[in-house]
Scaffold this motif. Structure first.
Motif, PDB file in Angstrom:
ATOM      1  N   PHE A 328      52.583  37.831  34.016  1.00 27.66           N
ATOM      2  CA  PHE A 328      51.968  37.271  32.813  1.00 27.66           C
ATOM      3  C   PHE A 328      50.486  37.607  32.718  1.00 27.66           C
ATOM      4  N   GLY A 329      50.003  38.435  33.626  1.00 23.72           N
ATOM      5  CA  GLY A 329      48.626  38.894  33.548  1.00 23.72           C
ATOM      6  C   GLY A 329      47.605  37.937  34.095  1.00 23.72           C
ATOM      7  N   GLY A 330      48.026  36.901  34.813  1.00 23.04           N
ATOM      8  CA  GLY A 330      47.096  35.923  35.357  1.00 23.04           C
ATOM      9  C   GLY A 330      47.034  35.956  36.871  1.00 23.04           C
ATOM     10  N   ASP A 331      46.313  34.989  37.425  1.00 23.27           N
ATOM     11  CA  ASP A 331      46.124  34.946  38.881  1.00 23.27           C
ATOM     12  C   ASP A 331      47.426  34.673  39.609  1.00 23.27           C
ATOM     13  N   LEU A 332      48.343  33.888  39.032  1.00 21.05           N
ATOM     14  CA  LEU A 332      49.615  33.605  39.693  1.00 21.05           C
ATOM     15  C   LEU A 332      50.450  34.868  39.834  1.00 21.05           C
ATOM     16  N   SER A 333      50.393  35.745  38.839  1.00 21.31           N
ATOM     17  CA  SER A 333      51.105  37.024  38.931  1.00 21.31           C
ATOM     18  C   SER A 333      50.474  37.892  40.011  1.00 21.31           C
ATOM     19  N   ARG A 334      49.164  37.856  40.098  1.00 24.25           N
ATOM     20  CA  ARG A 334      48.479  38.640  41.135  1.00 24.25           C
ATOM     21  C   ARG A 334      48.839  38.131  42.520  1.00 24.25           C
ATOM     22  N   ILE A 335      49.007  36.810  42.680  1.00 19.24           N
ATOM     23  CA  ILE A 335      49.391  36.253  43.975  1.00 19.24           C
ATOM     24  C   ILE A 335      50.743  36.807  44.405  1.00 19.24           C
TER      25      ILE A 335
END
Length: 591
Positions: A328-335
């Motif tokens: 979704f392009g946010g920090d949770l996706s990066r995690i």
């Protein structure tokens, strides 16, 4: 002749002369087809300690080699034990008047590999410890340490579960990092993982903490450069990443914040900046990652096509920092992307391609000790090695990556931060505190644990008496003051356990609540356990005591784990279905 050439051809890397002997599981120095080999690591005995009865040179070491090693142009050799015979060569005959060696029991290759992998387990840091003992004194000079300011437990123990906090900062140090992160960042807690390794070392859980999670940061006492201490005031309802760097907060402030959030106190911590990912991935020759789609992220500078790629250095750093092009392009996706990367890194570090390459192991040791800042309890290679060997007992298939369960911050119209999901996060935290595996462990140690659990669970099975027949005295053995009376009131007024009384404080404090009973009171014990939510482990078959009326009664001792009247003490044993998790042995493609 090159100082490290030792008489060999200039185009041969000395480190490449070390090879893994699959029969012994140890590294051996391969000089020439006829030269003896030396195992590594380990201290080398003096020549006098290896001489035979005639006072000649050490067995397996020629006079020519002795002269070569004493060349004033050379740097000292790494310390190694006495030479081994070359694989395939005939056994040596013992010298005259000298006893032969006893046969040595060989360790399995798999177990030896796990020990080497041990230095690599704490993500980007953990192979450093395992490889580090190749040349301890040199690597000690590479280590940077800072005080834990009393925020941790004081260091891990070999006979207990291990909680290690790994902090990745967004501080841009060194050349080549100008394009990453906030140019003015003081080094916030950009990527934070709490690694819990079980007491029996059969499993581990890596809990990612989102940087944009809203938390309360407690007051933090920190040690200043002049030796004095300063209390940095805490702040409520702020991003988790400000627990480091902001207002001059040190890593110990992040440790305190994690304890406040999860109830889990770290034993040790390690901090890495951008350079750690670049140097460590380069040291192992790159990490293989998988993409489910093309990625072209201008912010992280990552441009990769769909499929499998081997990345290292700048490209690896771009991979773990990208977020706009995944999920979704946010920090949770990066995690999730970072967890996939760390899983791939673990598999690479465990592979023979890394373990059988002394060059890579040496580079990894150098890179790891230079790239990481550790707490003052881990400030030597010996301590890191001990930690690495404990972590190395773990099989990566039982290493679970998960994230603190969160929901969008309801106070925001446009979601920018997240808050703890109170319906599932407490279960995740409690499972880690109770040392419960997130995976099904099928190893002998776990089987033994399961047998004990089954025996405890059996105490709950059987008939139960009526609540009115339960006779029990309640004692406070470490619970908050007033807990015994609170529980007594609840049992009598809400649950019908009228034959109960307050017996005051227990003789000694207990960490766990217990219910002791005589064999003929088992049906009463099962009823009280059902009412209070006591696990089978809380039931202690023993003997009854007399109450104030001289009648036999059970004894309920409220321990430090007591959470209040009516709150179940049965620990969760399974992860909620809504909690995202993955294991390090599985290959996943970033979406």
């Amino acid at each position: 002749m090159d100082a490290q050439g030792r008489g060999r051809a200039d185009n041969i890397d000395p480190a490449d002369q070390w090879v893994l002997n699959p029969n012994t599981g140890e590294y051996e120095l391969r000089l020439t087809p006829s030269a003896p080999q030396s195992a590594v690591p380990g201290p080398r005995r003096s020549d006098s300690g290896r001489t035979g009865g005639g006072g000649g040179p050490a067995r397996g070491r020629t006079a020519a080699q002795g002269r070569e090693s004493s060349s004033p142009e050379e740097t000292p050799d790494p310390e190694v034990p006495s030479p081994r015979r070359r694989r395939g060569a005939a056994p040596e005959e013992p010298a005259a008047n000298r006893r032969g060696r006893r046969p040595v029991k060989k360790k399995s290759k798999a177990k030896k590999i796990l020990l080497w992998t041990g230095g690599i387990m704490a993500f980007v840091l953990v192979g450093t410890a395992g490889a580090a003992y190749l040349y301890l004194e040199h690597l000690n000079d590479n280590i940077t340490s800072v005080s834990d300011d009393g925020a941790s437990t004081g260091g891990f123990s070999k006979d207990k579960a291990i909680n290690l906090l790994v902090i990745g900062t967004d501080k841009r140090t060194g050349s080549g990092n100008e394009g990453y992160g906030d140019s003015g960042s003081v080094g916030h807690a950009d990527t934070t993982i709490l690694l819990h390794v079980s007491k029996d070392r059969t499993n581990a859980t890596a809990l990612s903490i989102p940087r944009d999670l809203i938390v309360d940061i407690p007051d933090c006492e920190t040690k200043q450069e002049d030796g004095s201490t300063k209390v940095i005031k805490g702040t409520d309802n702020v991003r988790f990443n400000t627990s480091l760097g902001q207002d001059n907060r040190t890593p110990s402030c992040t440790v305190r914040t994690v304890t406040e959030l999860t109830g889990i106190q770290a034993d040790n911590f390690m901090v890495a900046d951008f350079n750690a990912v670049k140097t460590l991935t380069t040291a192992v020759g790159g990490v293989e990652v998988c993409l489910a789609k093309d990625i072209d992220d201008e912010d992280s500078h990552l441009k990769l096509s769909k499929g499998t790629h081997t990345i290292e250095g700048e490209q690896a750093l771009a991979f773990v920092r990208t977020r706009h092009s995944v999920g979704f392009g946010g920090d949770l996706s990066r995690i999730e992307l970072q967890q996939q990367f760390l899983s791939a890194l673990m598999r690479k570090l465990k592979s023979n391609d890394t373990l059988t390459s002394p060059t890579k192991m040496i580079k990894l040791a150098e890179a790891g000790t230079k790239a990481l800042t550790v707490d003052s309890q881990l400030d030597t290679i010996d301590k890191l090695k001990d930690l690495g060997l404990e972590l190395g007992k773990l099989n990566v298939k039982n290493l679970t990556f998960t994230t603190v369960p969160v929901v969008d911050n309801p106070a925001e119209k446009v979601a920018a931060t997240v808050v703890v999901n109170n319906s599932t996060a407490p279960t995740v935290f409690q499972m880690i505190k109770d040392d419960v595996s997130f995976t099904e462990v099928k190893e002998q140690a776990a089987a033994s644990k399961n047998a004990a659990a089954k025996a405890a669970a059996a105490r709950l099975k059987g008939t139960q008496s009526a609540a009115s027949a339960v006779r029990v005295q309640v004692m406070n053995g470490g619970a908050p003051a007033g807990s015994a009376q609170e529980t007594l009131n609840w049992l009598q007024n809400d649950e019908g356990v009228t034959k109960s009384e307050n017996a005051g404080n227990a003789p000694a404090a207990l960490s766990k609540t217990t219910l002791e009973y005589a064999p003929d009171q088992a049906d009463q014990a099962r009823k009280l356990a059902a009412i209070m939510g006591l696990p089978g482990t809380a039931l202690k078959p023993g003997k009854s005591v007399e109450n104030s009326q001289g009648l036999p009664t059970m004894t309920l001792t409220l321990g430090k784990d007591f959470k209040g009247a009516g709150v179940s003490l049965t620990a969760p044993t399974t992860v909620p279905d809504t909690v995202q998790k993955s294991t390090a042995d599985k290959v996943e493609c970033a979406k």
